[in-house]
Design an enzyme around this catalytic site. Structure first.
Site, PDB file in Angstrom:
ATOM      1  N   LYS A   1     -12.799  25.164  14.352  1.00 48.20           N
ATOM      2  CA  LYS A   1     -12.383  24.017  13.548  1.00 48.20           C
ATOM      3  C   LYS A   1     -11.457  24.570  12.478  1.00 48.20           C
ATOM      4  CE  LYS A   1     -13.666  20.553  10.146  1.00 48.20           C
ATOM      5  NZ  LYS A   1     -14.676  20.044   9.194  1.00 48.20           N
TER       6      LYS A   1
ATOM      7  N   SER B   1      -9.163  23.664   9.369  1.00 44.39           N
ATOM      8  CA  SER B   1      -8.888  22.613   8.386  1.00 44.39           C
ATOM      9  C   SER B   1      -7.709  22.939   7.487  1.00 44.39           C
ATOM     10  CB  SER B   1     -10.144  22.384   7.521  1.00 44.39           C
ATOM     11  OG  SER B   1     -11.220  21.945   8.303  1.00 44.39           O
TER      12      SER B   1
ATOM     13  N   SER C   1     -18.799  20.692   5.519  1.00 45.05           N
ATOM     14  CA  SER C   1     -18.441  20.585   4.096  1.00 45.05           C
ATOM     15  C   SER C   1     -18.770  19.208   3.542  1.00 45.05           C
ATOM     16  CB  SER C   1     -16.946  20.868   3.923  1.00 45.05           C
ATOM     17  OG  SER C   1     -16.608  22.138   4.419  1.00 45.05           O
ATOM     18  N   ASN C   2     -18.574  18.159   4.355  1.00 41.36           N
ATOM     19  CA  ASN C   2     -18.834  16.805   3.882  1.00 41.36           C
ATOM     20  C   ASN C   2     -20.322  16.473   3.810  1.00 41.36           C
ATOM     21  OD1 ASN C   2     -16.073  15.365   3.651  1.00 41.36           O
ATOM     22  ND2 ASN C   2     -15.952  16.513   5.553  1.00 41.36           N
TER      23      ASN C   2
END
Length: 333
Positions: free
Chosen positions: A202, A204, A83-84
């Site tokens: 992962k 989040s 996403s980053n």
């Protein structure tokens, strides 16, 4: 009540028990015995920001420079196209070139995870295969979400099973409800954890109870849970998570690796003190200011952040000053 205090409250009984160990004794993180992991994901992974030039073209030289600096930090590996990385704003050609660039610059003993999630199962399979050819060791596959009302547990189980069956590299599930509006259900995770080519998740979402259940209920599987944010990294480790894919690692990679080490060595008081110093800077570069804030902070710590790709806008002068105060208040600047 401050955010750091709210986080600490549920952990106090667990931490207190750990801290009651005799002086000089430390208890390492442990979970009930399970199978040996075919791929070791223990440690910290920064989800890399994609550097752009002033004209918003991908700057591969700046990316290589950042990767070379990150190679001096004891990361387990790097993540490209999370996403980053402004993944939705990149063309397919750019995505593959970014992965190839990072693989060339990254030491061979470091893992490279690459985002390959698309909206359709077919497109995800095709991109996953291409990512493997470009040098990725692991595919990080985000939940498809455009038709989120139809993304039932059964639909997502089918999607990920098809991808994992076809993928030439291991697959890590990626649940990021803040961006997708969709949480990969615990039921789906537990089913998918049994697939031999799905090696972890992962997560989040920040639901520590859910993460603890994932660790507990998959302990007999070849499956690892990774915290998706530095804000709840300590809490995740206490419950048995293997590591973290944390945006803040782009900026404070050394301290996050230190937190990882402190937890593994059982230095819980030091780990808690460090975690408290990381919570507000992490919130600033994720939920509050997002990628523009992350890239601005990178500049202060000697990395190339550069501009975002439109329509993401740069921070205003007042926002930059607020971000600086947040890092300064915790003695990072």
């Amino acid at each position: 009540m401050a955010l750091s205090t709210r986080l600490a409250l549920p952990l106090r009984p667990t931490l207190a028990a750990l801290l009651r160990a005799a002086p000089g004794q430390h208890r390492e993180l442990s979970t009930p015995p399970g199978p040996e992991h075919t791929l070791d994901l223990r440690g910290i992974f920064p989800p890399l920001a994609t550097p752009f030039s002033p004209t918003q073209e991908v700057d591969y030289a700046k990316l290589e420079g950042n990767v070379c600096r990150y190679a001096s930090i004891p990361f387990r590996g790097l993540v490209m196209l999370g996403s980053n990385g402004e993944y939705p704003y990149l063309a397919p050609r750019e995505r593959l070139e970014l992965v190839s660039c990072v693989r060339r610059a990254l030491p061979k003993d470091r893992l490279l995870l690459a985002g390959s999630g698309c909206e359709s199962t077919q497109a995800t399979i095709e991109l996953t295969v291409s990512m493997a050819e470009a040098g990725a060791d692991v595919a990080l596959v985000v939940t498809p979400c455009y038709y989120r009302g139809a993304m039932t547990s059964a639909a997502l189980i089918h999607h990920y099973t098809e991808v994992a069956d076809a993928s030439p590299i291991p697959v890590v599930l990626y649940s990021v409800p803040a961006n997708t509006g969709l949480d990969l259900s615990l039921e789906a995770v537990l089913t998918l954890a049994q697939h031999p080519n799905i090696v972890g998740i992962k997560d989040s979402g920040g639901d520590i109870t859910r993460m603890g259940l994932m660790v507990h209920k998959t302990r007999q599987e070849d499956f690892q849970v990774l915290a998706g944010s530095a804000g709840f990294l300590l809490a995740s480790y206490v419950l048995g998570a293997s590591g973290g894919i944390c945006a803040l690692a782009n900026v404070l990679g050394g301290p996050l690796c230190q937190l990882d080490r402190l937890c593994r060595e059982g230095h819980w008081q030091e780990a808690r003190d460090l975690q408290h110093r990381l919570i507000e800077p992490n919130t600033a570069v994720t939920r509050h200011f997002g990628i523009p804030g992350l890239k601005q902070a990178m500049e202060w710590f000697g990395y190339y952040g550069g501009p975002c790709r439109a329509p993401l806008a740069p921070l205003s002068p007042s926002q930059i000053e607020e971000l600086r105060r947040t890092f300064s208040a915790h003695s990072w600047l």
